[in-house]
Design a protein around this motif. Structure first.
Motif: not given
Length: 136
Positions: A28-31, A39-42
Motif C-alpha cells: 500500500f502506498a500513498s501520494g 500498474a495498480a491493483v487498487v
C-alpha cells in the motif's frame, strides 16, 4: 452480462469462496497522485491523497514509499455488492488466527490483502470454510 447473477446468499457465498492466491508481494502506498505508468491493483481517492495497491517492484520502480507488504487473495465467488455478511465472516475467520485482512470489493469479486507470508494459511482457512459450507 452472461451467466448467473451475483450471489447474495451468505451460505452459498461461503461455500463458493474459491480463494485464489496471486503470486508476488503487494504493498500500500500513498501520494498526491497515482504515478503515470504504475500498474495498480487498487486505487482509492481520499481527502489526504491517493492510496495505491501495487506489486512491491512497481512501487520501487516509480519511487513510491510503501507500507504493509502483503499477499493478494481473490475470492472467486461472484458476490453481489449488496450481499450482507461476507466481509464479516471472512475477516472473523482470519482474525481468529491473528491474520490481518484488508478487503476491497470489486465489481465481480472481493479481494483480500493479508500480511506477506500469511497468504497460504489464509487460503487454507478459507478453503476450510468453503468445504464446511458445501457439506452443510
Amino acid at each position: 452480462m452472461s451467466g448467473p447473477g451475483p450471489e447474495r446468499d451468505l451460505g452459498r457465498l461461503l461455500a463458493g469462496l474459491e480463494p485464489q492466491l496471486h503470486p508476488g508481494v503487494y504493498v500500500f502506498a500513498s501520494g498526491a497522485r497515482v504515478p503515470a505508468g504504475v500498474a495498480a491493483v487498487v486505487t482509492v481517492a481520499e481527502a489526504e491523497g491517493w492510496t495505491v495497491v501495487c506489486e512491491r517492484g512497481e512501487a520501487e520502480r516509480v519511487g513510491l514509499e510503501y507500507v504493509f507488504p502483503c499477499s493478494w487473495i481473490t475470492l472467486r465467488v461472484r458476490s453481489a455488492l449488496d450481499a450482507v455478511g461476507l466481509t464479516a465472516a471472512v475477516a472473523g475467520v482470519l482474525a481468529r488466527e491473528q491474520i490481518a485482512c484488508n478487503v476491497v470489493a470489486g465489481f465481480h469479486h472481493d479481494h483480500l490483502f493479508v500480511p506477506q507470508g500469511r497468504g497460504e494459511r489464509a487460503v487454507a482457512l478459507l478453503e476450510e470454510v468453503a468445504a464446511a459450507g458445501r457439506s452443510a
